[in-house]
Design a protein around this motif. Structure first.
Motif, short mmCIF file in Angstrom:
data_model
loop_
_atom_site.label_atom_id
_atom_site.label_comp_id
_atom_site.label_asym_id
_atom_site.label_seq_id
_atom_site.Cartn_x
_atom_site.Cartn_y
_atom_site.Cartn_z
N VAL A 125 11.34 7.26 81.40
CA VAL A 125 11.08 6.73 80.31
C VAL A 125 10.12 7.10 79.15
N HIS A 126 9.36 8.07 79.69
CA HIS A 126 8.51 8.58 78.65
C HIS A 126 9.11 9.63 77.74
N ASP A 127 8.76 9.17 76.55
CA ASP A 127 9.33 9.72 75.20
C ASP A 127 8.04 9.96 74.32
N GLY A 128 6.89 10.01 74.75
CA GLY A 128 5.80 10.28 73.92
C GLY A 128 5.10 9.13 73.49
N SER A 129 5.76 7.92 73.39
CA SER A 129 5.05 6.59 72.96
C SER A 129 4.22 5.99 74.08
N LEU A 130 4.40 6.52 75.27
CA LEU A 130 3.61 5.77 76.24
C LEU A 130 2.40 6.70 76.37
N LYS A 131 1.24 5.62 76.88
CA LYS A 131 -0.15 6.64 77.03
C LYS A 131 -0.59 5.73 78.25
N GLY A 132 -1.61 6.31 78.84
CA GLY A 132 -2.19 5.74 80.16
C GLY A 132 -3.14 6.67 80.84
N VAL A 133 -3.55 5.98 82.04
CA VAL A 133 -4.06 6.82 83.11
C VAL A 133 -3.71 6.82 84.30
N PHE A 134 -4.00 7.88 85.19
CA PHE A 134 -3.76 7.87 86.48
C PHE A 134 -5.06 7.55 87.23
N HIS A 135 -5.14 6.15 87.62
CA HIS A 135 -6.27 5.65 88.12
C HIS A 135 -6.74 6.20 89.67
N SER A 136 -7.77 6.49 89.92
CA SER A 136 -8.39 6.93 90.95
C SER A 136 -7.70 8.09 91.51
#
Length: 257
Positions: A143-154
């Motif tokens: 699903v990642h196309d450059g529009s997603l952003k976020g954090v890998f928590h812990s």
């Protein structure tokens, strides 16, 4: 400092929540970000945000360990709440194969569904991954196309997992008390990749940093994680604070002083 991941809405804090928030403010924590778990925790996370407006922020999502036989009902509940009000982020979501692999197919489906919601809504995601990096990367790749952003928590993965995680444009690593644990080896992993894509968190009431390991964690303890990170990268705590706070503010669209 911004505590980018805290569960202070849980019953663990029902007796002294106001004091916990006051402790955090005294310690220099500017904001506390709270990821939802499932349908049972929604009202608590919203009510704490209402009790401490502009300081505690609610997220909305379905945690992977809450994915069971009623997962479609739980997902529908998350979707309902996302339509009711504006949440800071979609989280916490992800895949957890540590305790039980029974629901892996369903966890993948729930994760993918919530990633797609985040894309449509332009919201960052907070990803929980435990014994499941390959599965998480596989679903992100779909699903990642450059529009997603976020954090890998812990984050507590190895060097190659760290590198791959931040190769996703717009993604960062959330670092908590684990980095202070003697045998975590996280310091060696982080040293190799540099501090540029790091944020700090507590995951309170869990994973209290040294010297509070084993006790109930709270946002005020985040300074010990900050100080450890500063030491790892030979930076001052203030420099590390500015870097991690800026990263969190940018990712979540927060105003900070």
């Amino acid at each position: 400092m911004i505590d980018t991941h805290s569960h202070i809405y849980l019953p663990d804090f029902d007796e002294d929540r106001a004091e916990i928030v006051a402790n955090a403010q005294k310690a220099g924590v500017q904001k506390i970000l709270m990821p939802n778990i499932d349908g049972q925790s929604v009202r608590s996370v919203i009510s704490v945000e209402e009790e401490f407006p502009g300081y505690c922020y609610a997220m909305m999502g379905l945690h992977p360990t809450s994915v069971k036989g009623d997962y479609l009902e739980q997902l529908a509940n998350v979707e309902y709440w996302l339509r009711q009000q504006d949440f800071l982020a979609i989280g916490e979501i992800g895949i957890d194969l540590y305790w039980d692999k029974t629901w892996e197919r369903e966890q993948r489906e729930v994760f993918r569904t919530q990633l797609n919601w985040a894309k449509k809504m332009g919201k960052p995601v907070v990803i929980h991954v435990r014994d499941a990096f390959e599965a998480v990367f596989q679903e992100l790749d779909k699903v990642h196309d450059g529009s997603l952003k976020g954090v890998f928590h812990s984050f507590s993965g190895n060097k190659s997992q760290a590198r791959r995680a931040v190769e996703y444009q717009g993604f960062m690593l959330g670092i908590n008390g684990i980095v202070t644990f003697k045998n975590s080896n996280l310091d060696k992993v982080l040293t190799e990749m540099g501090p540029e894509k790091l944020m700090i968190e507590t995951d309170a009431p869990y994973l209290a940093p040294v010297p509070y390991r084993g006790k109930r964690n709270q946002p005020a303890f985040i300074k010990h994680t900050l100080e450890k990170l500063a030491a790892i990268f030979d930076m001052t705590p203030r420099e590390m604070d500015e870097l991690t706070t800026r990263n969190a503010a940018q990712l979540f669209g927060l105003d900070v002083q």
